[in-house]
Design a protein around this motif. Sequence first.
Motif, PDB file in Angstrom:
ATOM      1  N   LYS A   1       0.828  -1.202   0.000  1.00  0.00           N
ATOM      2  CA  LYS A   1       0.000   0.000   0.000  1.00  0.00           C
ATOM      3  C   LYS A   1       0.863   1.254   0.000  1.00  0.00           C
ATOM      4  CE  LYS A   1      -4.418  -1.474   1.946  1.00  0.00           C
ATOM      5  NZ  LYS A   1      -5.433  -1.210   3.003  1.00  0.00           N
ATOM      6  N   ASP A   2       1.957   1.207   0.737  1.00  0.00           N
ATOM      7  CA  ASP A   2       2.840   2.362   0.793  1.00  0.00           C
ATOM      8  C   ASP A   2       3.469   2.643  -0.563  1.00  0.00           C
ATOM      9  OD1 ASP A   2       4.228   4.399   2.490  1.00  0.00           O
ATOM     10  OD2 ASP A   2       5.998   3.329   1.770  1.00  0.00           O
ATOM     11  N   TRP A   3       3.772   1.599  -1.326  1.00  0.00           N
ATOM     12  CA  TRP A   3       4.328   1.772  -2.661  1.00  0.00           C
ATOM     13  C   TRP A   3       3.268   2.242  -3.658  1.00  0.00           C
ATOM     14  CZ3 TRP A   3       7.469  -3.370  -2.356  1.00  0.00           C
ATOM     15  CH2 TRP A   3       8.785  -3.080  -1.944  1.00  0.00           C
ATOM     16  N   GLY A   4       2.013   1.916  -3.408  1.00  0.00           N
ATOM     17  CA  GLY A   4       0.957   2.319  -4.319  1.00  0.00           C
ATOM     18  C   GLY A   4       0.221   1.168  -4.979  1.00  0.00           C
ATOM     19  N   PHE A   5       0.464  -0.059  -4.504  1.00  0.00           N
ATOM     20  CA  PHE A   5      -0.298  -1.209  -4.999  1.00  0.00           C
ATOM     21  C   PHE A   5      -1.573  -1.300  -4.161  1.00  0.00           C
ATOM     22  CE2 PHE A   5       4.103  -2.319  -6.078  1.00  0.00           C
ATOM     23  CZ  PHE A   5       3.962  -2.599  -7.428  1.00  0.00           C
ATOM     24  N   ARG A   6      -2.554  -0.515  -4.536  1.00  0.00           N
ATOM     25  CA  ARG A   6      -3.769  -0.386  -3.743  1.00  0.00           C
ATOM     26  C   ARG A   6      -4.942  -0.032  -4.650  1.00  0.00           C
ATOM     27  NH1 ARG A   6      -1.955   4.262   0.194  1.00  0.00           N
ATOM     28  NH2 ARG A   6      -4.086   4.030   0.934  1.00  0.00           N
ATOM     29  N   LEU A   7      -6.143  -0.318  -4.155  1.00  0.00           N
ATOM     30  CA  LEU A   7      -7.356  -0.070  -4.936  1.00  0.00           C
ATOM     31  C   LEU A   7      -8.262   0.981  -4.309  1.00  0.00           C
ATOM     32  CD1 LEU A   7      -8.296  -3.765  -5.878  1.00  0.00           C
ATOM     33  CD2 LEU A   7      -7.217  -2.054  -7.346  1.00  0.00           C
ATOM     34  N   ASP A   8      -8.012   1.349  -3.052  1.00  0.00           N
ATOM     35  CA  ASP A   8      -8.917   2.263  -2.363  1.00  0.00           C
ATOM     36  C   ASP A   8      -8.932   3.657  -2.973  1.00  0.00           C
ATOM     37  OD1 ASP A   8      -6.211   2.157  -1.243  1.00  0.00           O
ATOM     38  OD2 ASP A   8      -6.886   3.719   0.105  1.00  0.00           O
ATOM     39  N   ASN A   9      -7.842   4.061  -3.639  1.00  0.00           N
ATOM     40  CA  ASN A   9      -7.802   5.389  -4.259  1.00  0.00           C
ATOM     41  C   ASN A   9      -7.773   5.301  -5.776  1.00  0.00           C
ATOM     42  OD1 ASN A   9      -5.226   4.463  -4.733  1.00  0.00           O
ATOM     43  ND2 ASN A   9      -4.202   5.977  -3.455  1.00  0.00           N
ATOM     44  N   PHE A  10      -8.162   4.151  -6.316  1.00  0.00           N
ATOM     45  CA  PHE A  10      -8.086   3.903  -7.757  1.00  0.00           C
ATOM     46  C   PHE A  10      -8.852   4.963  -8.548  1.00  0.00           C
ATOM     47  CE2 PHE A  10      -9.145   1.990 -11.791  1.00  0.00           C
ATOM     48  CZ  PHE A  10      -8.031   1.224 -12.120  1.00  0.00           C
TER      49      PHE A  10
ATOM     50  N   ILE B   1       7.825  13.383 -20.901  1.00  0.00           N
ATOM     51  CA  ILE B   1       6.568  14.065 -20.582  1.00  0.00           C
ATOM     52  C   ILE B   1       5.711  13.190 -19.669  1.00  0.00           C
ATOM     53  CG2 ILE B   1       4.417  14.969 -21.551  1.00  0.00           C
ATOM     54  CD1 ILE B   1       6.005  15.703 -24.071  1.00  0.00           C
ATOM     55  N   LEU B   2       5.650  11.888 -19.988  1.00  0.00           N
ATOM     56  CA  LEU B   2       4.860  10.959 -19.179  1.00  0.00           C
ATOM     57  C   LEU B   2       5.357  10.933 -17.737  1.00  0.00           C
ATOM     58  CD1 LEU B   2       2.649   8.633 -19.367  1.00  0.00           C
ATOM     59  CD2 LEU B   2       4.597   7.074 -19.479  1.00  0.00           C
ATOM     60  N   ALA B   3       6.682  10.849 -17.559  1.00  0.00           N
ATOM     61  CA  ALA B   3       7.247  10.757 -16.216  1.00  0.00           C
ATOM     62  C   ALA B   3       7.073  12.059 -15.429  1.00  0.00           C
ATOM     63  CB  ALA B   3       8.730  10.393 -16.297  1.00  0.00           C
ATOM     64  N   LEU B   4       7.094  13.190 -16.123  1.00  0.00           N
ATOM     65  CA  LEU B   4       6.840  14.459 -15.439  1.00  0.00           C
ATOM     66  C   LEU B   4       5.449  14.459 -14.821  1.00  0.00           C
ATOM     67  CD1 LEU B   4       8.268  17.225 -17.828  1.00  0.00           C
ATOM     68  CD2 LEU B   4       9.176  16.544 -15.602  1.00  0.00           C
ATOM     69  N   PHE B   5       4.468  14.059 -15.625  1.00  0.00           N
ATOM     70  CA  PHE B   5       3.081  14.042 -15.144  1.00  0.00           C
ATOM     71  C   PHE B   5       2.876  12.958 -14.101  1.00  0.00           C
ATOM     72  CE2 PHE B   5      -1.331  12.466 -15.588  1.00  0.00           C
ATOM     73  CZ  PHE B   5      -1.984  13.601 -15.121  1.00  0.00           C
ATOM     74  N   TYR B   6       3.391  11.771 -14.362  1.00  0.00           N
ATOM     75  CA  TYR B   6       3.224  10.664 -13.429  1.00  0.00           C
ATOM     76  C   TYR B   6       3.918  10.940 -12.102  1.00  0.00           C
ATOM     77  CZ  TYR B   6       0.944   7.265 -16.502  1.00  0.00           C
ATOM     78  OH  TYR B   6       0.033   6.593 -17.279  1.00  0.00           O
ATOM     79  N   GLY B   7       5.092  11.571 -12.158  1.00  0.00           N
ATOM     80  CA  GLY B   7       5.792  11.905 -10.923  1.00  0.00           C
ATOM     81  C   GLY B   7       4.978  12.850 -10.068  1.00  0.00           C
ATOM     82  N   TYR B   8       4.359  13.830 -10.709  1.00  0.00           N
ATOM     83  CA  TYR B   8       3.500  14.779  -9.987  1.00  0.00           C
ATOM     84  C   TYR B   8       2.314  14.051  -9.352  1.00  0.00           C
ATOM     85  CZ  TYR B   8      -0.338  18.080  -9.394  1.00  0.00           C
ATOM     86  OH  TYR B   8      -1.397  18.784  -8.892  1.00  0.00           O
ATOM     87  N   VAL B   9       1.679  13.170 -10.116  1.00  0.00           N
ATOM     88  CA  VAL B   9       0.517  12.435  -9.607  1.00  0.00           C
ATOM     89  C   VAL B   9       0.926  11.529  -8.449  1.00  0.00           C
ATOM     90  CG1 VAL B   9      -1.204  10.664 -10.155  1.00  0.00           C
ATOM     91  CG2 VAL B   9      -0.753  12.509 -11.783  1.00  0.00           C
ATOM     92  N   TYR B  10       2.029  10.800  -8.609  1.00  0.00           N
ATOM     93  CA  TYR B  10       2.444   9.827  -7.597  1.00  0.00           C
ATOM     94  C   TYR B  10       2.790  10.495  -6.268  1.00  0.00           C
ATOM     95  CZ  TYR B  10       4.803   5.824  -5.474  1.00  0.00           C
ATOM     96  OH  TYR B  10       5.170   4.813  -4.622  1.00  0.00           O
ATOM     97  N   LEU B  11       3.470  11.623  -6.333  1.00  0.00           N
ATOM     98  CA  LEU B  11       3.831  12.309  -5.093  1.00  0.00           C
ATOM     99  C   LEU B  11       2.618  12.981  -4.444  1.00  0.00           C
ATOM    100  CD1 LEU B  11       7.299  13.888  -5.956  1.00  0.00           C
ATOM    101  CD2 LEU B  11       6.785  11.695  -4.868  1.00  0.00           C
ATOM    102  N   LYS B  12       1.541  13.073  -5.211  1.00  0.00           N
ATOM    103  CA  LYS B  12       0.304  13.644  -4.681  1.00  0.00           C
ATOM    104  C   LYS B  12      -0.588  12.551  -4.100  1.00  0.00           C
ATOM    105  CE  LYS B  12      -3.666  16.434  -6.200  1.00  0.00           C
ATOM    106  NZ  LYS B  12      -3.462  17.565  -5.275  1.00  0.00           N
ATOM    107  N   ILE B  13      -0.726  11.450  -4.828  1.00  0.00           N
ATOM    108  CA  ILE B  13      -1.553  10.330  -4.387  1.00  0.00           C
ATOM    109  C   ILE B  13      -1.078   9.079  -5.116  1.00  0.00           C
ATOM    110  CG2 ILE B  13      -3.316  11.030  -6.067  1.00  0.00           C
ATOM    111  CD1 ILE B  13      -5.412   9.722  -4.278  1.00  0.00           C
ATOM    112  N   LYS B  14      -0.682   8.051  -4.377  1.00  0.00           N
ATOM    113  CA  LYS B  14       0.009   6.890  -4.943  1.00  0.00           C
ATOM    114  C   LYS B  14      -0.961   5.808  -5.429  1.00  0.00           C
ATOM    115  CE  LYS B  14       3.978   7.335  -1.799  1.00  0.00           C
ATOM    116  NZ  LYS B  14       4.771   6.631  -0.754  1.00  0.00           N
ATOM    117  N   ASN B  15      -0.758   5.390  -6.689  1.00  0.00           N
ATOM    118  CA  ASN B  15      -1.452   4.214  -7.188  1.00  0.00           C
ATOM    119  C   ASN B  15      -0.701   3.693  -8.416  1.00  0.00           C
ATOM    120  OD1 ASN B  15      -3.431   2.515  -8.765  1.00  0.00           O
ATOM    121  ND2 ASN B  15      -4.640   2.933  -6.935  1.00  0.00           N
TER     122      ASN B  15
END
Length: 230
Positions: free
Chosen positions: A77-86, A183-197
Amino acid sequence: MKNRLTKYLTEFSNTKLTRPVSDRIRLIEISAVTLTAIGKFLFVDYLNMRLPFVLITIFGWSSYVWYRYKKDSLVLKDWGFRLDNFKSVLKLVLPFAIISILSFFLIGYFQGTLNMTWHILPLLITYPIWGSVQQFLTIGLVAGNLNSLKSLKLKKGVIICSTAILFSVVHYPSSWLMLGTFILALFYGYVYLKIKNIYVLGVCHGWLGALFYYTVVNQDPFADVFMKYL
């Protein structure tokens, strides 16, 4: 009330759920990801062993995930393998995915690289698995660990840009792949540090990547990887 609940869920999803992890472990994980990236240049670009490299990488890192999970059941869950915030993460990623797909077809149309064959179908099924592994390694372990280091406090912008550069360089020498993954990693990095999934990022990565190959890059990964074994 709804906004407060959403904010609470977002904050909770980013709360450290696992036992404290030392900076030493985090740096070892980042180093291991870097070695995996170097292995790509050796086994894929030089030795032309893409499928064995992918399978070994998936097996090796899956074994490490299992090892960490057995020591701490909350690490997934800490890494982002979770479904509660999918759904929350999907809402953030979906507009980006739609704009990206439209851009792929537009670029492909103007440069004459649209190549929509049946080969894309098995990739749409299998590539999300590889996409999830890539997102776990680059966004989860690199960006996530850099963000959690206690001895080195980096700004989120620096972390996101550094991770995006690493992810882009791994896709050398294709200029289109380097630009697209940056470009993908820029956006994904922003999303991941905001909410992990990792699930959302991995599946979208897989589908976008498959479409990108057959619309913009003008390559057929299915033929390159599998046809020589058939």
